[in-house]
Design a protein around this motif. Sequence first.
Motif, PDB file in Angstrom:
ATOM      1  N   LYS A 181      31.327  64.657  19.393  1.00 42.59           N
ATOM      2  CA  LYS A 181      31.856  65.551  20.422  1.00 42.59           C
ATOM      3  C   LYS A 181      31.467  65.064  21.805  1.00 42.59           C
ATOM      4  O   LYS A 181      32.273  65.126  22.755  1.00 42.59           O
ATOM      5  N   GLY A 185      35.406  62.085  20.593  1.00 42.38           N
ATOM      6  CA  GLY A 185      36.182  61.760  19.410  1.00 42.38           C
ATOM      7  C   GLY A 185      36.369  60.270  19.218  1.00 42.38           C
ATOM      8  O   GLY A 185      35.770  59.437  19.905  1.00 42.38           O
ATOM      9  N   SER A 214      37.202  57.178  12.520  1.00 40.66           N
ATOM     10  CA  SER A 214      37.343  58.547  12.018  1.00 40.66           C
ATOM     11  C   SER A 214      38.079  58.528  10.688  1.00 40.66           C
ATOM     12  O   SER A 214      39.026  57.748  10.504  1.00 40.66           O
ATOM     13  N   THR A 216      40.436  60.707   7.890  1.00 40.78           N
ATOM     14  CA  THR A 216      41.537  61.644   8.050  1.00 40.78           C
ATOM     15  C   THR A 216      41.641  62.538   6.824  1.00 40.78           C
ATOM     16  O   THR A 216      41.130  62.215   5.749  1.00 40.78           O
ATOM     17  N   VAL A 240      45.252  65.228   9.998  1.00 44.08           N
ATOM     18  CA  VAL A 240      44.282  65.445  11.075  1.00 44.08           C
ATOM     19  C   VAL A 240      43.114  64.497  10.874  1.00 44.08           C
ATOM     20  O   VAL A 240      42.846  64.033   9.757  1.00 44.08           O
ATOM     21  N   ASP A 241      42.412  64.191  11.982  1.00 48.73           N
ATOM     22  CA  ASP A 241      41.273  63.284  11.878  1.00 48.73           C
ATOM     23  C   ASP A 241      39.988  64.059  11.625  1.00 48.73           C
ATOM     24  O   ASP A 241      40.008  65.284  11.429  1.00 48.73           O
ATOM     25  N   ASP A 243      37.722  64.964  13.552  1.00 45.32           N
ATOM     26  CA  ASP A 243      37.416  65.958  14.573  1.00 45.32           C
ATOM     27  C   ASP A 243      38.476  67.053  14.634  1.00 45.32           C
ATOM     28  O   ASP A 243      38.582  67.762  15.630  1.00 45.32           O
ATOM     29  N   ASP A 244      39.317  67.144  13.595  1.00 42.81           N
ATOM     30  CA  ASP A 244      40.361  68.164  13.470  1.00 42.81           C
ATOM     31  C   ASP A 244      41.443  68.007  14.544  1.00 42.81           C
ATOM     32  O   ASP A 244      42.087  68.978  14.912  1.00 42.81           O
ATOM     33  N   LYS A 245      41.640  66.795  15.019  1.00 42.63           N
ATOM     34  CA  LYS A 245      42.721  66.523  15.968  1.00 42.63           C
ATOM     35  C   LYS A 245      43.922  65.980  15.206  1.00 42.63           C
ATOM     36  O   LYS A 245      43.765  65.168  14.285  1.00 42.63           O
ATOM     37  N   ASN A 269      52.333  66.655  16.612  1.00 42.01           N
ATOM     38  CA  ASN A 269      51.355  67.621  16.095  1.00 42.01           C
ATOM     39  C   ASN A 269      50.765  67.183  14.760  1.00 42.01           C
ATOM     40  O   ASN A 269      50.055  67.958  14.120  1.00 42.01           O
TER      41      ASN A 269
END
Length: 559
Positions: A181, A185, A214, A216, A240-241, A243-245, A269
Amino acid sequence: MRWVVLVLAFPAALAIAAPQVEIKAQTRVSLDKVKTRADGSVEVVGQLVDKLTSDGIGGQNVTIQVGADSQVTHTEPDGHFRSVFNVVPGPLPIELRFNGAHLLEKAEPVTMVTDPSRAQVQLTLTASESPQGVKLEIRTIVEDTATSLPVQLAYGVAVDDAELKPGQTVDSNKPITLDRKTLGGAGPKRVRATFPGDDRRQQATAETTFELTSTTVTTAVITSSALAFEDDLEVTGKVVDQDDKPVARAAVALLSGDRRLAQGATDENGAYTFKVEAEVLAAGVTPLPHDFGIQVQADPPSSYIRASRSNPTIVKVLAPQPVPVSYTIAAFIATALAAAGFFIARAKPWKRFQRASPAADQTNVELGDDRPLTGGLVANKPGLVSTLRRPNDDSFSGAVRDTVRGRPVEDAVVRLYLGDQEREASTAADGTFFVDKLAMGDWRAEVAAPGHVTEKFSVSIPHRGELRNVRIDLVPVRERVFQLYRRAAEPSLPEARLWGIWSPRQIVDHVRAKRSSPAMIELTDFVEEVYFSPRLAPETVLPQASERVDRAIRERARV
């Protein structure tokens, strides 16, 4: 070394000489060390580098001023320079200046006050990825002795001239972990460690860059677990990765065992949708009903984001229902229409109305066409007979071309990966390549060429001929940079529609004449150098271009 003479070609109807524009390389001068020698003199060491590539620039004059004494020194081939001064002990003001040269911009002067009599600090910084983020090893050595010192950290993205965010102060010679964080990321990162110096020791700075990777997570939702033979299988999900992106533009494939049913890409998205006929899923399987395992595989476009698969889901395909007589009659009519269409397609009566195809070296972008350029794989259409046979072709061949000019790309590298297997081929002068005897499976493909954006996609082996004589389009890096430039430059035009009408030179000259913000001027200089230079820009300039565009837009919003 970046020095270029750009000749702008005007239409032949204008009987005037073409003007010449000189594009100068931006430079940076840095101070490496100031050290007192055994005889009491002070040695100053620094380096002159190209600001864009960080390559050393040799054969140039750099002025070093220590107190009231000034000397001009000559840079070595790697850009390093050094000079010796006889000075009075104590703090000394030091200034480094490079006043520019032919095709070289003047460098920003470096000024500082240091005391050569103080002990020199050797500071090294290394980074290694850990489950929480990145583990930093900061080592400081004073007079050949490992010494713990307070070190200030700063971190950010690994882009030239990107501002680093100030961080905490830590003790050196002790491991420290920065969490994901804090670093923002996954992606390319840069960390700087600085010891500000004290009354006994000199200042020291070290930097390092690394990629924070990261994992996924791919999810898949199936509308129904029991599917009629005549219905469609619909699958939706998201990638999503760690980090929830959301992961945009990831290549996704719908799999059933070792069969690839469909492929596509995620949207901005990270979402995707598949729709496949149940008949395709159950092809060649008897008797029905039968259970099939369904899974979605995601391959992100960035090297620092890893691939993943969704949890397998079981789908039951039911037996087909009897076809009504009316359907049979409709099928006969459809067959007759298809036969008529086939003979019309063979005759091709519309060809007499078609315009001639453009020359191979003619640009594919017409005047007034402002659509964004895209690259990728254009598969071949297999013959009618091939579509009736089982997949049996184990080769991959075709041609690589430049999306803008339509010309073949020579020496492009086509790499294929399947597990621990790797195959590679280079394109010939006409852009063609050929790879055969590929093992069965879904190969990951990468096509790269100097000055072009790398394309990534998947190919399934064996196939029915659709992967023979394919076309792979590569977008030039300079065109992609100009696309990014549009977001910042288009509001400066008198009308938005002029983006597709004016030439790139007219757009750049107009934006510069507007006397925009400093960030916009810097961005325009950067775009001019990348776009109009005959030197092929590397793909690594794209993150720099995106960062500069965002900076110019933010600065305009503040104004």
